[in-house]
Design a protein around this motif. Structure first.
Motif, PDB file in Angstrom:
ATOM      1  N   LEU A 257     -52.169   4.050  29.621  1.00 30.43           N
ATOM      2  CA  LEU A 257     -51.674   5.318  29.098  1.00 30.43           C
ATOM      3  C   LEU A 257     -51.525   5.250  27.585  1.00 30.43           C
ATOM      4  O   LEU A 257     -50.778   4.413  27.064  1.00 30.43           O
ATOM      5  N   ALA A 258     -52.227   6.114  26.890  1.00 35.71           N
ATOM      6  CA  ALA A 258     -52.092   6.212  25.429  1.00 35.71           C
ATOM      7  C   ALA A 258     -50.861   7.060  25.115  1.00 35.71           C
ATOM      8  O   ALA A 258     -50.718   8.176  25.629  1.00 35.71           O
ATOM      9  N   MET A 259     -49.971   6.535  24.283  1.00 30.76           N
ATOM     10  CA  MET A 259     -48.689   7.192  24.009  1.00 30.76           C
ATOM     11  C   MET A 259     -48.616   7.643  22.562  1.00 30.76           C
ATOM     12  O   MET A 259     -49.186   7.014  21.660  1.00 30.76           O
ATOM     13  N   ASP A 260     -47.880   8.730  22.326  1.00 29.48           N
ATOM     14  CA  ASP A 260     -47.609   9.126  20.950  1.00 29.48           C
ATOM     15  C   ASP A 260     -46.331   8.443  20.480  1.00 29.48           C
ATOM     16  O   ASP A 260     -45.712   7.662  21.215  1.00 29.48           O
ATOM     17  N   ASP A 261     -45.903   8.731  19.239  1.00 30.18           N
ATOM     18  CA  ASP A 261     -44.757   8.009  18.682  1.00 30.18           C
ATOM     19  C   ASP A 261     -43.429   8.453  19.288  1.00 30.18           C
ATOM     20  O   ASP A 261     -42.385   7.889  18.991  1.00 30.18           O
ATOM     21  N   ARG A 262     -43.445   9.461  20.159  1.00 32.74           N
ATOM     22  CA  ARG A 262     -42.239   9.889  20.868  1.00 32.74           C
ATOM     23  C   ARG A 262     -42.205   9.379  22.305  1.00 32.74           C
ATOM     24  O   ARG A 262     -41.326   9.766  23.082  1.00 32.74           O
ATOM     25  N   ASN A 291     -38.845  10.359  38.882  1.00 31.48           N
ATOM     26  CA  ASN A 291     -38.706  10.530  37.436  1.00 31.48           C
ATOM     27  C   ASN A 291     -38.514   9.211  36.707  1.00 31.48           C
ATOM     28  O   ASN A 291     -39.065   9.012  35.617  1.00 31.48           O
ATOM     29  N   ARG A 292     -37.708   8.329  37.272  1.00 30.37           N
ATOM     30  CA  ARG A 292     -37.389   7.077  36.588  1.00 30.37           C
ATOM     31  C   ARG A 292     -38.638   6.303  36.202  1.00 30.37           C
ATOM     32  O   ARG A 292     -38.659   5.594  35.194  1.00 30.37           O
ATOM     33  N   PHE A 293     -39.707   6.453  36.971  1.00 29.94           N
ATOM     34  CA  PHE A 293     -40.905   5.639  36.764  1.00 29.94           C
ATOM     35  C   PHE A 293     -42.034   6.405  36.072  1.00 29.94           C
ATOM     36  O   PHE A 293     -43.076   5.811  35.793  1.00 29.94           O
ATOM     37  N   LEU A 294     -41.831   7.677  35.804  1.00 30.91           N
ATOM     38  CA  LEU A 294     -42.876   8.482  35.176  1.00 30.91           C
ATOM     39  C   LEU A 294     -42.701   8.499  33.665  1.00 30.91           C
ATOM     40  O   LEU A 294     -41.596   8.340  33.139  1.00 30.91           O
ATOM     41  N   ALA A 295     -43.801   8.707  32.954  1.00 27.00           N
ATOM     42  CA  ALA A 295     -43.724   8.886  31.499  1.00 27.00           C
ATOM     43  C   ALA A 295     -42.908  10.135  31.187  1.00 27.00           C
ATOM     44  O   ALA A 295     -42.786  11.047  32.008  1.00 27.00           O
ATOM     45  N   LYS A 296     -42.330  10.190  29.990  1.00 26.68           N
ATOM     46  CA  LYS A 296     -41.373  11.237  29.637  1.00 26.68           C
ATOM     47  C   LYS A 296     -41.890  12.638  29.901  1.00 26.68           C
ATOM     48  O   LYS A 296     -41.164  13.496  30.415  1.00 26.68           O
ATOM     49  N   ARG A 299     -41.683  13.991  33.607  1.00 28.22           N
ATOM     50  CA  ARG A 299     -40.410  14.074  34.320  1.00 28.22           C
ATOM     51  C   ARG A 299     -39.966  15.525  34.467  1.00 28.22           C
ATOM     52  O   ARG A 299     -40.212  16.350  33.586  1.00 28.22           O
ATOM     53  N   LEU A 300     -39.286  15.788  35.573  1.00 24.64           N
ATOM     54  CA  LEU A 300     -38.739  17.115  35.845  1.00 24.64           C
ATOM     55  C   LEU A 300     -37.243  16.977  36.061  1.00 24.64           C
ATOM     56  O   LEU A 300     -36.802  16.389  37.047  1.00 24.64           O
ATOM     57  N   GLY A 301     -36.447  17.474  35.105  1.00 26.63           N
ATOM     58  CA  GLY A 301     -35.007  17.290  35.175  1.00 26.63           C
ATOM     59  C   GLY A 301     -34.610  15.905  34.733  1.00 26.63           C
ATOM     60  O   GLY A 301     -35.399  15.152  34.162  1.00 26.63           O
ATOM     61  N   VAL A 302     -33.345  15.549  35.030  1.00 25.45           N
ATOM     62  CA  VAL A 302     -32.804  14.281  34.522  1.00 25.45           C
ATOM     63  C   VAL A 302     -32.477  13.281  35.622  1.00 25.45           C
ATOM     64  O   VAL A 302     -32.223  12.111  35.328  1.00 25.45           O
ATOM     65  N   ALA A 303     -32.462  13.699  36.876  1.00 26.67           N
ATOM     66  CA  ALA A 303     -32.116  12.787  37.967  1.00 26.67           C
ATOM     67  C   ALA A 303     -33.251  11.793  38.204  1.00 26.67           C
ATOM     68  O   ALA A 303     -34.384  12.185  38.508  1.00 26.67           O
ATOM     69  N   GLY A 304     -32.946  10.510  38.058  1.00 27.09           N
ATOM     70  CA  GLY A 304     -33.981   9.482  38.163  1.00 27.09           C
ATOM     71  C   GLY A 304     -34.644   9.407  39.512  1.00 27.09           C
ATOM     72  O   GLY A 304     -35.812   9.037  39.620  1.00 27.09           O
ATOM     73  N   GLY A 305     -33.907   9.737  40.580  1.00 26.01           N
ATOM     74  CA  GLY A 305     -34.456   9.635  41.910  1.00 26.01           C
ATOM     75  C   GLY A 305     -35.249  10.834  42.368  1.00 26.01           C
ATOM     76  O   GLY A 305     -35.927  10.771  43.402  1.00 26.01           O
ATOM     77  N   TYR A 307     -38.284  13.562  42.392  1.00 23.28           N
ATOM     78  CA  TYR A 307     -39.699  13.519  42.068  1.00 23.28           C
ATOM     79  C   TYR A 307     -39.975  14.351  40.820  1.00 23.28           C
ATOM     80  O   TYR A 307     -39.464  15.465  40.670  1.00 23.28           O
ATOM     81  N   GLY A 308     -40.793  13.789  39.952  1.00 19.50           N
ATOM     82  CA  GLY A 308     -41.238  14.517  38.780  1.00 19.50           C
ATOM     83  C   GLY A 308     -42.635  15.064  39.001  1.00 19.50           C
ATOM     84  O   GLY A 308     -43.077  15.249  40.139  1.00 19.50           O
ATOM     85  N   ASN A 309     -43.347  15.297  37.891  1.00 19.72           N
ATOM     86  CA  ASN A 309     -44.709  15.823  37.977  1.00 19.72           C
ATOM     87  C   ASN A 309     -45.669  14.655  38.197  1.00 19.72           C
ATOM     88  O   ASN A 309     -46.508  14.327  37.359  1.00 19.72           O
ATOM     89  N   TRP A 310     -45.501  14.037  39.365  1.00 12.86           N
ATOM     90  CA  TRP A 310     -46.299  12.869  39.697  1.00 12.86           C
ATOM     91  C   TRP A 310     -47.781  13.213  39.803  1.00 12.86           C
ATOM     92  O   TRP A 310     -48.639  12.392  39.472  1.00 12.86           O
ATOM     93  N   MET A 311     -48.079  14.434  40.254  1.00 13.95           N
ATOM     94  CA  MET A 311     -49.472  14.802  40.445  1.00 13.95           C
ATOM     95  C   MET A 311     -50.265  14.669  39.153  1.00 13.95           C
ATOM     96  O   MET A 311     -51.361  14.098  39.133  1.00 13.95           O
ATOM     97  N   ASP A 312     -49.705  15.156  38.039  1.00 14.31           N
ATOM     98  CA  ASP A 312     -50.447  15.093  36.783  1.00 14.31           C
ATOM     99  C   ASP A 312     -50.560  13.667  36.256  1.00 14.31           C
ATOM    100  O   ASP A 312     -51.602  13.277  35.723  1.00 14.31           O
ATOM    101  N   GLU A 313     -49.479  12.873  36.397  1.00 14.09           N
ATOM    102  CA  GLU A 313     -49.584  11.497  35.924  1.00 14.09           C
ATOM    103  C   GLU A 313     -50.579  10.715  36.776  1.00 14.09           C
ATOM    104  O   GLU A 313     -51.419   9.983  36.243  1.00 14.09           O
ATOM    105  N   PHE A 314     -50.511  10.862  38.086  1.00 15.11           N
ATOM    106  CA  PHE A 314     -51.446  10.156  38.954  1.00 15.11           C
ATOM    107  C   PHE A 314     -52.886  10.573  38.634  1.00 15.11           C
ATOM    108  O   PHE A 314     -53.791   9.733  38.553  1.00 15.11           O
TER     109      PHE A 314
END
Length: 340
Positions: A257-262, A291-296, A299-305, A307-314
């Motif tokens: 994953l290529a990341m920006d400075d944020r 969320n806890r394991f996805l790039a910033k 993530r959807l919301g703040v609760a680590g447990g 599910y975030g936008n896993w579809m796009d990261e995957f």
């Protein structure tokens, strides 16, 4: 994705190998029969066990040889005196260690969820399942209706050899009559043990695990601060050297994953392309939906447990051209592949 000719005995036309990471460990306590059987039921092509040893030389399936986070050992008063401190691959660990038990003793323990704060549903199965041996997983794979693959990770080989438990010898003795080029992939963060397993004539393919930082424990033990780092293994010279000894590399997800400075993902790196050009298959670990394991920016919301936008990261990771992915929720990887 370009079609890849896999020798694994699983039909994978134009898609990567989907590997249940310690089974379906997003849904059940890892390394349990329930986790492995669920992974296959959800469509995983393969499952990954982490392999460590008992004091009497039995190979068991645990993420680490320190087991207080994945079993109820701390509740067993008969084992309270076994709690100790050890240095494993340069890291100080406190707890209970598989090599200080016989298999008969470990078989009295029950497994627990390693991440109960994140995976409360899985934690509801705490105390229900015993630990497994390598031979138990072989039987689970043999019982499947379709050909399935074991991706066996050899853990802490240099450490275990130092205490008289050579994992290459124990692994070869256990699996040689079962293994074929279709049903076994062996992986490790230590290339030395992969070479020893190959030299023992164990059928299968060999994959070198690569972290985003640091250096392999076997090289640190031999060369100290001069040890070749993981980053150097992924250089053009390093990849060429690897290609002469192993069949593939399995890289930490962040290396793709290529990341920006944020700290937000902006695309993928060229790691897969460069490794393919060197003649290596490429796997990555670990795809997880929470969320806890996805790039910033996934993530959807703040609760680590949650599910975030896993579809796009995957989907982004899959677009890199990887040949295999390790996933805690293998069904979600298959859903992402179906979207593609």
């Amino acid at each position: 994705m370009v079609a890849v000719a896999y020798p694994y005995g699983v039909s994978l036309e134009r898609r990567p190998l989907v590997i249940g990471h310690r089974g379906a460990s997003g849904y059940r306590p890892e390394h349990t029969r329930a986790a492995y059987e669920l992974a296959f039921a959800l469509g995983a092509d393969a499952v990954e066990p982490d392999i460590v040893a008992t004091g009497d030389g039995v190979l068991v399936l645990r993420h680490e040889n320190e087991i207080s986070g994945t079993t109820d050992v701390a509740t067993h008063s008969e084992f309270s005196a076994r709690r100790t401190t050890k240095v494993i691959d340069g890291v100080t660990r406190v707890g209970w260690f598989t090599e200080d038990f016989t298999w008969a003793e470990l078989s009295s323990l029950r497994t627990v969820e390693r991440l109960p704060g994140i995976r409360q549903h899985s934690a509801s199965f705490d105390g229900r399942f015993p630990m497994l041996r390598l031979c138990d997983l072989m039987s689970i794979i043999d019982a499947q209706d379709l050909p399935r693959v074991m991706v066996a990770e050899i853990k802490h080989a240099t450490y275990f050899a130092s205490i008289g438990l050579p994992l290459d010898e124990l692994f070869a003795a256990q699996i040689s009559d079962w293994a074929t080029t279709d049903n076994l992939i062996v992986e490790s963060f230590e290339q030395t043990v992969l070479g020893r397993i190959r030299a023992r004539g164990v059928a299968g393919r060999h994959v070198f695990l690569v972290e985003a930082s640091g250096a392999p424990a076997d090289l640190v033990a031999r060369f100290g601060p001069e040890a070749r780092t993981y980053a150097e293994h992924l250089s053009p010279t390093g990849l060429a050297l690897l290609a002469a000894e192993v069949d593939g590399v399995s890289v930490e997800k962040k290396l793709l994953l290529a990341m920006d400075d944020r700290g937000r993902v902006k695309g993928t790196t060229d790691v897969v392309q460069r490794a393919h050009e060197a003649g290596l298959d490429v796997f990555t670990w670990t795809l997880r939906a929470e969320n806890r394991f996805l790039a910033k920016n996934f993530r959807l919301g703040v609760a680590g447990g949650n599910y975030g936008n896993w579809m796009d990261e995957f989907a982004l990771i899959l677009s890199s051209g990887v040949d295999g992915v390790f996933a805690d929720q293998p069904d979600l990887v298959l859903a992402a592949l179906a979207e593609r």
